[in-house]
Design an enzyme around this catalytic site. Structure first.
Site, PDB file in Angstrom:
ATOM      1  CD  GLU A  60      10.214   1.275  -4.638  1.00  0.00           C
ATOM      2  OE1 GLU A  60      10.943   0.836  -5.545  1.00  0.00           O
ATOM      3  OE2 GLU A  60      10.654   1.601  -3.517  1.00  0.00           O
ATOM      4  CD  GLU A 108      10.311  -0.473  -0.083  1.00  0.00           C
ATOM      5  OE1 GLU A 108      11.466  -0.085  -0.391  1.00  0.00           O
ATOM      6  OE2 GLU A 108       9.588  -1.158  -0.816  1.00  0.00           O
TER       7      GLU A 108
END
Length: 503
Positions: free
Chosen positions: A173, A292
């Protein structure tokens, strides 16, 4: 009653179902590792300190690969802390979750646990506070047999054979301002390309995942993917997607349609990747690692669970321990349908996470382990979804949501396994009030019979499995299913997920 029709024909293939689609995620976060998979003093602990009751549940869940050790945690992680004699490993502050990491469970211990549950290791490298050199060191430690400083250090630490890790995440991320080492797309793309090239010089067989956007609501979404892939297209195999969903402001109708958002997210990322492919004149195709995804009540974490304070760094605190309802499980089942509908491009995915932290499996220290509602659709889908995913040509009534606009009341996908001649059909009824009468044309399957049909539903869509009532919610046999003259008929309760197995 709501009605829908769909057709199952092995010729309508989307693509093969990669076993990695049923992966999960373990991060050093909250009680996922400590008091989750690992609790040495527990009555069910094995000689290594791992809970055997949790191992059995993970096997039942059917998890194929597990992403580790993060997540946000990895962006401040020093991998060297997690190897060598345990009594010499340092305790470190984890800035991502404002906790203390003991490093009692590290790379060797986690790999031995993976062997017990039968899952592949998907390892993330720190490109937040570290870079190319540290990634190379870790790759040498894990994948080179012997004869170098780091490979011999692994041998000295008790592992003669290399770990042979295939799949690697290049950071986590990196578009997120919350991430240690957050960078622009331009800067991250250059670092990821440099690191990928170096890793391939050492081990050309590795499969590499470059960071996509943290979610589709990020202001840089789309442009981030374009810029990062412009730098890395020839160097990597996957671009990641992350998405979490939660019911907000009592809007159950929109929440039940979350998979429609996942569909659009995947299709947008694929379109961007294919744009870069065209610009580059490349023959290579970049696939999606949706590493995710889950239902996560993040608003509650921000308001209630978040830890703060310069002198407050607990070890394995209770964080992100959402108790999941029937409605949550129906959405999770629907998200699995979305992943299967894009099996041609989504060839790896990780349910985040596995134990205690927004997880299908919960544990109590010194006590039992139990299945959350979300356990059931994942376990059945991972068991039945084999072979090729099929385009089922669904015709269904629609309803209007405040968040996602007009969405079908029924969602569905099917898989066909030519090796065994079995077919699986996965169905969701999003209506809150009406049963759904679904007709499935199975004439192309030539005399299929129903082997099993299971439905997850409840009169109380907010019913949950808890420590006090661990078996409150479960699967029930769907007795309405029947095949006559080449057509399968089934009735779906309101707010339900169903799997039908044909042979």
């Amino acid at each position: 009653m709501v009605s829908a029709r769909l057709t199952i024909d092995p010729q309508f293939s989307i693509g093969p179902v990669n076993p990695r689609l049923f992966g999960s995620f373990i991060e050093h976060l909250g009680r996922c590792v400590y008091d989750g998979i690992y609790e040495p003093g527990h009555p069910n602990a094995d000689a290594s300190g791992f809970r055997t009751d949790v191992i059995e549940l993970v096997r039942e869940l059917g998890v194929s690969a597990i992403r580790y050790p993060g997540g946000n945690f990895v962006s401040g992680f020093r991998w060297e802390d997690s190897v060598g004699p345990r009594d010499q490993r340092p305790r470190r502050l984890d800035l991502a979750w404002h906790s203390t990491e003991s490093n009692e469970v590290g790379l060797h211990e986690f790999s031995s646990w993976l062997e017990k549950v039968g899952s592949e290791l998907m390892l993330a490298v720190n490109l937040g506070t570290r870079g190319t050199e540290e990634a190379l060191d870790l790759l040498e430690y894990t994948n080179i047999r012997s004869g170098t400083d780091l490979s011999e250090r692994r041998v000295a630490n008790g592992r003669d054979e290399p770990f042979r890790i295939k799949m690697w995440c290049l950071g986590n991320e990196m578009d997120g301002p919350w991430q240690l080492g957050h960078r622009s797309a331009e800067d991250y793309g250059k670092l990821a390309s440099q690191t990928a090239k170096a890793m391939r010089q050492l081990d050309p067989s590795v499969e590499l995942v470059v960071c996509g956007s943290s979610n589709a609501q990020m202001p840089t979404f789309g442009e981030w993917e374009r810029v990062v892939l412009t730098h890395t297209y020839d160097d990597v195999d996957y671009i990641s997607c992350h998405a979490y969903y939660e019911e907000k402001n009592g809007d159950l109708a929109s929440f039940l349609a979350s998979a429609s958002n996942m569909d659009r997210f995947i299709e947008s990322v694929v379109a961007t990747a294919d744009h870069v492919k065209a610009v580059n004149g490349s023959t290579k195709t970049i696939n999606v690692s949706f590493d995710e995804w889950n239902v996560w009540y993040n608003e509650r974490f921000e308001k209630v669970d978040k830890i703060a304070g310069i002198d407050n760094w607990p070890t394995a605190p209770r964080l992100l321990e959402d108790a999941y309802s029937v409605a949550d499980a129906v959405v999770v089942g629907n998200l699995l349908i979305s992943l299967l509908k894009h099996a041609d491009r989504v060839t790896s995915a990780s349910l985040a996470q596995l134990v205690n932290v927004i997880a299908p499996i919960m544990t109590e220290p010194g006590g039992p382990a139990w299945r959350q509602t979300t356990f059931f659709p994942f376990a059945l889908t991972s068991r039945f979804a084999k072979g090729n995913a099929l385009d089922v040509r669904l015709e269904a009534e629609a309803y209007t949501t405040d968040v996602y606009g007009e969405v079908p009341l029924i969602d569905a996908v099917a898989t066909f396994d030519a090796a065994t001649g079995t077919t699986a059909v996965f169905l969701v009824n999003r209506s809150q009030t009406e049963e759904a009468d679904v007709t499935v044309d199975v004439t192309a399957l030539k005399g299929s019979i129903v082997l099993d049909a299971q439905t997850l539903s409840d009169a109380d869509v907010y019913a949950k499995n808890t420590l006090d009532q661990p078996d409150r919610v479960g699967l029930t046999k769907n007795k309405t299913v029947a095949v006559r003259d080449g057509f399968l008929g089934i009735t779906l309760p309101p707010v339900s997920w169903t799997a039908v197995h044909l042979g």
